[in-house]
Motif scaffolding. Structure first.
Motif, PDB file in Angstrom:
ATOM      1  N   THR A 185      -7.900   2.419  12.217  1.00  0.00           N
ATOM      2  CA  THR A 185      -7.257   2.284  10.905  1.00  0.00           C
ATOM      3  C   THR A 185      -8.221   1.689   9.894  1.00  0.00           C
ATOM      4  N   SER A 186      -9.004   0.709  10.332  1.00  0.00           N
ATOM      5  CA  SER A 186      -9.970   0.073   9.442  1.00  0.00           C
ATOM      6  C   SER A 186     -11.033   1.064   8.967  1.00  0.00           C
ATOM      7  N   LEU A 187     -11.547   1.883   9.902  1.00  0.00           N
ATOM      8  CA  LEU A 187     -12.539   2.887   9.511  1.00  0.00           C
ATOM      9  C   LEU A 187     -11.922   3.897   8.547  1.00  0.00           C
ATOM     10  N   ALA A 188     -10.700   4.321   8.830  1.00  0.00           N
ATOM     11  CA  ALA A 188     -10.029   5.267   7.933  1.00  0.00           C
ATOM     12  C   ALA A 188      -9.878   4.671   6.536  1.00  0.00           C
ATOM     13  N   GLU A 189      -9.499   3.406   6.465  1.00  0.00           N
ATOM     14  CA  GLU A 189      -9.362   2.740   5.174  1.00  0.00           C
ATOM     15  C   GLU A 189     -10.708   2.674   4.454  1.00  0.00           C
ATOM     16  N   ASP A 190     -11.760   2.312   5.186  1.00  0.00           N
ATOM     17  CA  ASP A 190     -13.091   2.249   4.577  1.00  0.00           C
ATOM     18  C   ASP A 190     -13.521   3.617   4.039  1.00  0.00           C
ATOM     19  N   LEU A 191     -13.254   4.658   4.792  1.00  0.00           N
ATOM     20  CA  LEU A 191     -13.605   6.010   4.352  1.00  0.00           C
ATOM     21  C   LEU A 191     -12.812   6.400   3.109  1.00  0.00           C
TER      22      LEU A 191
END
Length: 86
Positions: A62-68
């Protein structure tokens, strides 16, 4: 999370798991390296290392998706369309 971002996050998570296994084919390792390279060039503020360390973690995904998405998810389809050698 939009479908393209979900695809990229899933690929990073799966690639980091498969990339360390002895049974992963060279094509899988190469494709994973290519995807990481594209992300690092196109989204310089996005770091995939936390997900690489814990690929099974939903919070890391979820964190990577948010960063992207913060980095410009509207441009994400162009990342997927880039010429992959695989």
């Amino acid at each position: 999370m939009d479908p393209v971002t979900a695809l990229v996050v899933s690929a990073i998570a799966a690639g980091s798991v498969e990339g360390v296994s002895d049974t992963a084919g060279q094509a899988v390792k190469d494709a994973y390296a290519w995807l990481k390279n594209v992300i690092s060039r196109k989204y310089t503020n996005v770091d995939v290392s936390a997900l690489e360390r814990r690929p099974e973690s939903e919070s890391k995904q979820t964190s990577l998706a948010e960063d992207l998405e913060v980095a410009g998810s509207q441009a994400m389809p162009s990342l997927v369309r880039q010429r992959s050698p695989y």
